[in-house]
Structures are given as structure tokens and as C-alpha cells.
Design an enzyme around this catalytic site. Sequence first.
Site, PDB file in Angstrom:
ATOM      1  N   LYS A  48      61.229   5.419  -9.622  1.00 16.13           N
ATOM      2  CA  LYS A  48      62.512   5.847 -10.159  1.00 16.13           C
ATOM      3  C   LYS A  48      63.564   4.789  -9.821  1.00 16.13           C
ATOM      4  O   LYS A  48      63.514   4.187  -8.739  1.00 16.13           O
ATOM      5  CB  LYS A  48      62.896   7.199  -9.544  1.00 16.13           C
ATOM      6  CG  LYS A  48      64.165   7.814 -10.082  1.00 16.13           C
ATOM      7  CD  LYS A  48      64.408   9.140  -9.377  1.00 16.13           C
ATOM      8  CE  LYS A  48      65.666   9.812  -9.875  1.00 16.13           C
ATOM      9  NZ  LYS A  48      65.925  11.077  -9.139  1.00 16.13           N
ATOM     10  N   SER A  60      65.037  15.347 -11.698  1.00 16.94           N
ATOM     11  CA  SER A  60      65.665  14.196 -12.326  1.00 16.94           C
ATOM     12  C   SER A  60      64.719  13.009 -12.458  1.00 16.94           C
ATOM     13  O   SER A  60      65.030  12.023 -13.122  1.00 16.94           O
ATOM     14  CB  SER A  60      66.884  13.763 -11.510  1.00 16.94           C
ATOM     15  OG  SER A  60      66.490  13.390 -10.191  1.00 16.94           O
ATOM     16  N   SER A  68      63.148  17.664  -7.877  1.00 19.17           N
ATOM     17  CA  SER A  68      63.253  16.546  -8.815  1.00 19.17           C
ATOM     18  C   SER A  68      62.000  15.685  -8.922  1.00 19.17           C
ATOM     19  O   SER A  68      61.898  14.841  -9.809  1.00 19.17           O
ATOM     20  CB  SER A  68      64.441  15.653  -8.449  1.00 19.17           C
ATOM     21  OG  SER A  68      65.637  16.365  -8.575  1.00 19.17           O
TER      22      SER A  68
END
Length: 597
Positions: free
Chosen positions: A172, A248, A272
Site C-alpha cells: 500500500k 482502505s 483495512s
Amino acid sequence: MATKSSFHFLIAVILLVSIFLTLVDGTSDMWKFSEFFSRRQTSWQLVASEKREANLAKIPPDWILEPQLLEDGRTRLSIVGDYIEDLLDDKARYITEMDVPELVAGMKNGLLTAVEVVTAFCKRAAYAHQLSNLLLEIRFDEAIERAQELDAYFKEHKRLVGPLHGIPVTLKDQFHIKGLDTSMGFIGWIGTFEGEKGTGKERNVESELIRELNILGAVPIGKAPETNNNILGYAFNPYNRNLSTGGSSGGEGAMQALRGSAFGFGTDIGGSVSMPASFQGVFSIKPSAGRISFKDTANTGEGQEVMPTVVGIMGHSVDALQVIIKSLLSLKPWLHDPYALPIPWRSEKEYNPRNELGYKPAFGFLANDGVLTPHPPISRAMEIVKEALANKGHQLIEWDWPHHRETLEIHSLIARGDGCPDVYEAIQLSGEPFAPEIANLFPNGKPRAPLPLPEYQQVVSRMKEYRERYLDYWTATAEQTGDRPVEAIISPVTPYAGVLPGKFYPSTYSSSVNVLDYASVVIPVTFANKDIDVVSPNFRALSDEDSMNMNEYDSEIYHGAPAAVQLVGRRLDEERLLSLAQLVVEALNDYKAALGE
């Protein structure tokens, strides 16, 4: 006075004529004025466009998909499995279907080279990105160059650099890698160090996790986006593009579903990592805070340390998750990060209940949290796991904890209690609009007032008290098992087998894990089936909120979406939890084999 005014008017006329003439003959840059004002109005869009183009330029020309093929792929409901594999040559397909332990063994035995492995995954990642916009940062050239160095090392020393030698990884876009931007999806962060310019840190900082991966031999090939951002747009689920990838760490979840890397890292403060893993049908572990280093990693709400963001891992098996976390801990991250706990990988003999002769671990079974009823595919996944474990002689204790809803308020007040001013400031840097998923954080376009410190402290005290009550309840399950407390809890990850964009409702199944600082492992189980997974005519909603949640479910729309469960373990009990997760996987495999699946 009139003479002076006439003079000024004459000068203005001369200037206007001059501008007109230069516009006609093209000998001046004055024509750029109109473009300049246009750029001022849409500067964030231009910066995003330039970033996308720069990224695309990093993909080798022979990996660029033909426009017709690209259009076909972008209009398909699903692009996992056969679709993306058919784009690959036989060798790349063979390599990218292998898991971490197999890849390491292949390179150790000399059957594979690091260059072959890294190139195959880079190619697949390039296709995944073009089809789904999944990379904010690309470093294919640097990755292949690093693979060449690893091959040279192996040729000279006849051994691997480390336990993750040559394994491609994506992350990420919160982790700093030298030479790359870290934007977290904020346009105003592009070309800066976390929004600041002129610090000397731009593209020149390395997260502790990256340092460790380099030592272990892993090869970062790119960085994935937040689920929705103004640089790449919305990341849809590659299994079913009616649905979201989940947030996320949704971009990383989709990259794993498409096997663009052998494993990936995300961050988690409220599910997330776990949610994207469950929505994309991959395994994950969200450890307790302090097990994996978060040092020098970009984040929002950096001063909030009572319920901190943690690093989580996504991969394709429990074995892979175990290899990765064990490898990271072998480097003693606590010697470099004051917040990493000095807990090495603990002996599997001590922390593996399966090694106890004749012992059958008992599990808690949370079918419904009393807040949101799981959608039919998730309820069916839970029943499959229940039956698979019961067939092996394991006790399943109904998890009758009536206070799950408390975690929603505790979580929100701690995670968002400051009003999120840093998020607001990051967005204001470029003038980009708020993504719909966070617009509610800024009523009237401004941050909310922060929670006063005494009130914040009260919430933290409430969290501590909640953790104590929960542990007491867990310990008391020994009375039901007749032996020792349950080893782990089986529960949904969320009530949904994926989420329709914009239709997410906060869920205690995920928020509770972070409030408690427990570890959790996501285990894929099955897929939504429109012919089986229908809402029962006997369904009675628990509340208006529960009714709205179930009304969002449509068996036709959700068909083909992965359905997973999570195994929740006590705080800092990752080793035991992974061994129990493997036990669950083996029970599931036997159960499915008996059914001929």
C-alpha cells in the site's frame, strides 16, 4: 487630468494591439495566458493525469495491452483466473501461480532464477494495473535489476540472500521506498515528502519495513492505492466489478486477487487489511500493534497511539503468511523501532495447540453480532466452517457477547476524535475534491471540532474497561468447554460479501478487533451463489439499520463474490493463531473433498 487619462488609454490600446499581433503571428508566449488560467482551475486534474502517464511510461512497450483488449477487459464482470492468465505466456503463468514457499524452494534448488520470478510477476502486475488502475508507483526496472543482483549472489555463494530471496512484493502506498513518491492517494503529496517540499526527504526516505524486506531478499515491484482516490479513481473488485475492493487497502487486495505479486502489505486501523482480503478471496493477517514495524511509514492521525494503525499482510496461504512474519521477526525490528515489541517468533512447539497429543482446540462461534445480520453468502461460509470443524471433533461455543455495538462508538471517537485536520490539509494542498468515502468527515467542507482532551481520555478509559470485560468473558468460556478457554473466535469479517460502492455500513465484526488490539486471520471459504444465497422469507431485521443493510443485498449482483471468515485470536498471539488457521484450512479442504468440490 484629461491629458493624463488619454495617455493611459493610449498605452492600454497599444498593449492590446501588441497582444493581438503576437497572438496572430505566434511570436510570443502570450497565448499561454488562457492556458494558464485553465491550468489554475484544473491543476489537480493535470497533476493526476501527468502522474498516470508517467506511471504508464514505466511499463515496457511489449507489456502494453492493445486498446481493443483493454476495452474488453474493462467491460468484463470478472477478470480473475482464466481471463488474466490467458494474457500471459506459459512460463509467466506457471511462475505467478506459485506460492511463496514454492517460489523460494524453486530458487534455492536452482530451478528458477530471481529474474524469471520477478519478471513474470512484473508482467502480471502490469496487466492488472492496466485493467484495474492498481499501481500508484511502479518500479519494474529497478526490481529486475535487483533480481539480477540476487542471481549473481546465488551463483557466487550457492545460497539465497534470505528467506524471501527474489520474492516480488507490492505494498500500500504508505511505505516509503527511495526513488518513489509516497502520496497515499493525495494529489498534493505527489513530488513531496508527505506534503512538504524542500526538505531533502522527497523520494529519499525508506520505511523500516522496506529495509527489512531488502535484507530478507524480497523485491518490491510497486505500490498500490487507497480504494478510491483522485489519482487513479475507484478500485473495483476484480471478481465482481459491481462491487468495491473494500477499504482502505483495497488496491493491494485487488493486486493479490490478480496475483500481481506473491504477497502484499497493507495497513489496518478498522479492518483495512481484513476487509479487502475477504472481499478479494485472499488470506491475510492483522497482527496486534507492535509485532510488525510501522517506523517511517506515512500515515494520518500520527499522534494517535492508543489504538494505532498496524501493518498487515495479504497472501495466498497460511503458510505464506507464517513465512513472511517469521522472517520479519528474525531481524529483531525492535532494535531499530522503539515501538516494535521485543517479541521474537515463538517456538511452534509452545504456541501450536496441534502439537498437544489428543487435544482438540475449542472455538468461539460468532454468527451474528446483534447489530448487522450477515448477508446470505457470509452466513453460509460460517456454516461451512462450523460443519468442517465439527466433523473433526472440535467444540464450537456460541459467542454470546451482547456489547459489540460499543466498539463502534469507541473506535470512531478514538480514530477520528481529532477531527482529521491532517487529512483536510492534505486535500487542500491540491484543491482536489473529497472522495465520497470521507466527505462525511468534513461537514460543511471543514473538519469537525476535535474532542476535548478530558472527553478523549474518558473514551480511552472506556476502551480499557471494555478490553478487561471482554477478556473476562473469553476466560470464562472454560466453564463451557470443561477444559480451557476457547483458542480463537470464528466470525464474519464484515456482514457483506463485498460492498456496493457508497453502500458501506460500519461493522463491529472489524472495529472490535482493533479496539481490542486482537490479531485476526482471514480465511477464504466460498463464493456467493445467486441460486443458493437468497434472503430467507423468515428474515426479521434487528433494527432499521439492519434492514437497510440487508436491503442492499441482491443475489444477482453479488453472484461470484468471495465469501470469507476471520479467525480472531487474543492480543499478541499471532503464532498460535496462524497454527489454528492452518487447522481450519485443513478441515475445510477435507470437508470440500468429501463433497467432491
